[in-house]
Design an enzyme around this catalytic site. Structure first.
Site, PDB file in Angstrom:
ATOM      1  N   HIS A  73      62.739  61.204  32.228  1.00 60.95           N
ATOM      2  CA  HIS A  73      63.289  60.510  31.056  1.00 60.95           C
ATOM      3  C   HIS A  73      63.755  61.537  30.039  1.00 60.95           C
ATOM      4  O   HIS A  73      63.002  62.432  29.673  1.00 60.95           O
ATOM      5  CB  HIS A  73      62.217  59.607  30.420  1.00 60.95           C
ATOM      6  CG  HIS A  73      62.068  58.290  31.099  1.00 60.95           C
ATOM      7  ND1 HIS A  73      61.474  57.209  30.488  1.00 60.95           N
ATOM      8  CD2 HIS A  73      62.430  57.867  32.332  1.00 60.95           C
ATOM      9  CE1 HIS A  73      61.498  56.164  31.314  1.00 60.95           C
ATOM     10  NE2 HIS A  73      62.065  56.549  32.445  1.00 60.95           N
ATOM     11  N   TYR A 201      58.923  51.918  21.963  1.00 56.39           N
ATOM     12  CA  TYR A 201      57.776  51.804  21.041  1.00 56.39           C
ATOM     13  C   TYR A 201      58.229  50.893  19.892  1.00 56.39           C
ATOM     14  O   TYR A 201      59.197  51.199  19.212  1.00 56.39           O
ATOM     15  CB  TYR A 201      57.401  53.171  20.482  1.00 56.39           C
ATOM     16  CG  TYR A 201      56.785  54.117  21.481  1.00 56.39           C
ATOM     17  CD1 TYR A 201      57.557  54.863  22.362  1.00 56.39           C
ATOM     18  CD2 TYR A 201      55.396  54.274  21.546  1.00 56.39           C
ATOM     19  CE1 TYR A 201      56.980  55.725  23.279  1.00 56.39           C
ATOM     20  CE2 TYR A 201      54.808  55.145  22.469  1.00 56.39           C
ATOM     21  CZ  TYR A 201      55.605  55.860  23.323  1.00 56.39           C
ATOM     22  OH  TYR A 201      55.024  56.713  24.230  1.00 56.39           O
ATOM     23  N   PRO A 293      46.435  56.514  22.423  1.00 54.30           N
ATOM     24  CA  PRO A 293      47.446  56.689  23.491  1.00 54.30           C
ATOM     25  C   PRO A 293      48.893  56.666  22.993  1.00 54.30           C
ATOM     26  O   PRO A 293      49.804  56.895  23.767  1.00 54.30           O
ATOM     27  CB  PRO A 293      47.169  55.522  24.430  1.00 54.30           C
ATOM     28  CG  PRO A 293      46.475  54.511  23.592  1.00 54.30           C
ATOM     29  CD  PRO A 293      45.706  55.250  22.557  1.00 54.30           C
ATOM     30  N   LYS A 297      49.308  61.605  25.002  1.00 55.67           N
ATOM     31  CA  LYS A 297      48.854  63.001  25.026  1.00 55.67           C
ATOM     32  C   LYS A 297      47.577  63.228  25.827  1.00 55.67           C
ATOM     33  O   LYS A 297      47.218  64.371  26.096  1.00 55.67           O
ATOM     34  CB  LYS A 297      48.623  63.505  23.589  1.00 55.67           C
ATOM     35  CG  LYS A 297      49.897  63.590  22.769  1.00 55.67           C
ATOM     36  CD  LYS A 297      50.916  64.525  23.404  1.00 55.67           C
ATOM     37  CE  LYS A 297      52.248  64.510  22.669  1.00 55.67           C
ATOM     38  NZ  LYS A 297      53.325  65.098  23.485  1.00 55.67           N
ATOM     39  N   TYR A 384      56.968  64.833  21.183  1.00 59.04           N
ATOM     40  CA  TYR A 384      56.764  63.928  22.321  1.00 59.04           C
ATOM     41  C   TYR A 384      56.822  64.680  23.653  1.00 59.04           C
ATOM     42  O   TYR A 384      56.013  64.434  24.542  1.00 59.04           O
ATOM     43  CB  TYR A 384      57.807  62.810  22.308  1.00 59.04           C
ATOM     44  CG  TYR A 384      57.439  61.632  23.192  1.00 59.04           C
ATOM     45  CD1 TYR A 384      57.902  61.542  24.507  1.00 59.04           C
ATOM     46  CD2 TYR A 384      56.616  60.616  22.719  1.00 59.04           C
ATOM     47  CE1 TYR A 384      57.551  60.480  25.317  1.00 59.04           C
ATOM     48  CE2 TYR A 384      56.266  59.534  23.526  1.00 59.04           C
ATOM     49  CZ  TYR A 384      56.735  59.481  24.818  1.00 59.04           C
ATOM     50  OH  TYR A 384      56.375  58.426  25.634  1.00 59.04           O
TER      51      TYR A 384
HETATM   52  C1  PHB Z   1      51.775  54.137  29.870  1.00 56.90           C
HETATM   53  O1  PHB Z   1      52.782  54.065  30.621  1.00 56.90           O
HETATM   54  O2  PHB Z   1      50.645  53.699  30.220  1.00 56.90           O
HETATM   55  C2  PHB Z   1      51.915  54.752  28.498  1.00 56.90           C
HETATM   56  C3  PHB Z   1      53.131  55.324  28.147  1.00 56.90           C
HETATM   57  C4  PHB Z   1      53.280  55.895  26.887  1.00 56.90           C
HETATM   58  C5  PHB Z   1      52.211  55.876  25.997  1.00 56.90           C
HETATM   59  C6  PHB Z   1      50.985  55.300  26.363  1.00 56.90           C
HETATM   60  C7  PHB Z   1      50.843  54.730  27.617  1.00 56.90           C
HETATM   61  O3  PHB Z   1      52.358  56.415  24.759  1.00 56.90           O
END
Ligand code: PHB
Ligand code: APR
Length: 393
Positions: A73, A201, A293, A297, A384
């Site tokens: 990505h 997000y 989460p 990280k 990120y």
């Molecule tokens: C996930 O795909 O489980 C996931 C992706 C990004 C995040 C947290 C969890 O920030």
């Protein structure tokens, strides 16, 4: 009483990455894991790998399936106030991330290590760590109901937040920092195509939502949930309806829903324990730090610690150097704290903390600023993809 060079507690990402790295250098290890192999390999965890983690997996030869099925990505999206703004990581940070589940990373590392003759004792919990201030620390463990002892040169606490490693450090030698967030993440795994090609997000007045994926046919979604909420309070349809409410119109309309493969609730906390070393006991991964989460990280910080810890151990065994072992905690924590900060900041930016409309408008203003500024997008991109590792050799 048997002996090895490096005793490792925990066969999660930290323990496995370390054991594999040391094995390739001819350094003997034994991993103790309290759960069964099936249990470890079935845990649903996050799915975004920083470049440093991807590079490490490639160096370790654990990348075949990732190269075939992982999804690179170059960007992710921030949704707020009905808008969808893309953060172009390739443009603003010169790199991207790999979408590849931690579950798969763990499975590949276990298979690789066992096939190479590595020793992982499953269903064999470490019950104590002794003599860590001597040159022969011991792991007391249970195997087939019998209590046994392994003598080591070093013990690695890669045993997560609830493990025995951190608890072995005397309380007056350990400083801990903790922040508990007033909400959780309710997550669903479904065999449905992801709502978009990249992660979304979303900051919404009803609460946070995240659209992620495991492949082009398997999706992972999260919605911010109340403290004390329970999975049994939620039907699949209730989850999908709430997720739609929190997404921008286009995403809500194109969302493909389906039955859960798994649904779970995770609490959110920030936690750091210092130092990450006491005598010949070293901590790595969740044993030493926990992040919410939001910034993806957790796994990547485990890899970050192992980047430094493996170099320190290799320098000891190849050149009898102890300087990197002495610097491990300080250098690892410098990167840990920057990730702890970003994960905390991103969490406070994206989640609902109160019904105060001013709080929401301030978050929208900050997101509007960040996504409208090259400097802002650089901040969102470089944190990120993961900040660089320090030189450590
Ligand atoms: C996930 O795909 O489980 C996931 C992706 C990004 C995040 C947290 C969890 O920030
Ligand atoms: N004896 C043996 N094994 C133990 C003990 C013990 N006393 N205590 C814990 N363990 C095992 C757990 O069963 C687990 O398999 O240690 C392992 C720790 O693995 P993780 O919790 O995955 O921690 P880590 O390897 O640091 O990886 C961090 O994993 O849990 C996710 O969100 C976390 O993404 C982050 C990553």
């Amino acid at each position: 009483m048997t002996r090895t060079q490096v005793g490792i507690i925990g066969s999660g990402p930290a323990g496995l990455l370390l054991a594999r790295t040391l094995h390739l250098q001819g350094i003997d290890t034994v991993i103790f894991e309290r759960q069964s192999r099936d249990y470890v390999e079935s845990r649903i965890r996050a799915g975004v790998l920083e470049k440093g983690t991807v590079d490490m997996l490639r160096t370790l030869g654990a990348d075949q399936r990732m190269n075939k099925f992982g999804i690179p990505h170059d960007g992710y999206a921030l949704a707020f106030n009905g808008r969808l703004e893309r953060v172009d990581m390739a443009k603003y940070a010169g790199d991207g991330v790999m979408v590849w589940g931690q579950t798969e990373v763990t499975r590949d590392l276990i298979a690789l290590h066992l096939d190479a003759g590595g020793i992982i004792k499953y269903e064999s919990p470490a019950i104590a760590i002794e003599d860590v201030e001597t040159s022969s620390p011991k792991i007391i463990y249970e195997e087939d109901g019998v209590t046994k002892t392994l003598v080591c040169d070093f013990v690695m606490g890669c045993d997560g937040y609830h493990g025995v490693g951190r608890q072995t450090i005397p309380a007056d030698k350990l400083k801990t920092y903790e922040k508990i967030y007033p909400f959780g993440w309710l997550g669903i795994l479904s065999d449905t195509p992801p709502v978009d090609e990249e992660l979304i997000y979303a900051n919404h007045e009803r609460g946070f939502a995240l659209c992620s994926m495991r492949s082009h046919t398997r999706s992972r979604y999260y919605i911010q949930s109340e403290l004390g909420d329970k999975v049994e309070n939620w039907t699949d349809d209730m989850f999908w309806d709430e997720l739609r409410r929190r997404l921008p119109p286009h995403a809500a309309e194109s969302l493909v829903t389906g039955p859960r493969l798994e649904m779970s609730i995770a609490p959110l906390r920030s936690f750091v324990a210092e130092p990450m070393r006491y005598g010949n006991l070293f901590l790595a991964g969740d044993a030493a730090h926990i992040v919410p989460p939001t910034g993806a990280k957790g796994l990547n910080l485990a890899a970050s610690d192992i980047f430094y810890l493996s170099r320190a151990l290799i320098a000891f065994y190849s050149e009898k150097r102890t300087d990197l072992l002495d610097r491990y905690s300080e250098v690892a924590l410098r990167r840990v704290w920057k990730a702890i900060r970003f994960s905390w900041w991103f969490t406070t930016l994206m989640h609902k903390f109160s019904d105060d409309s001013l709080d929401y408008r301030l978050q929208v203003a900050e997101l509007d600023y960040l996504t409208g500024s090259d400097a802002g997008k650089t901040v969102m991109a470089e944190n990120y993809i993961g900040l660089p590792f320090e030189e450590f050799e």
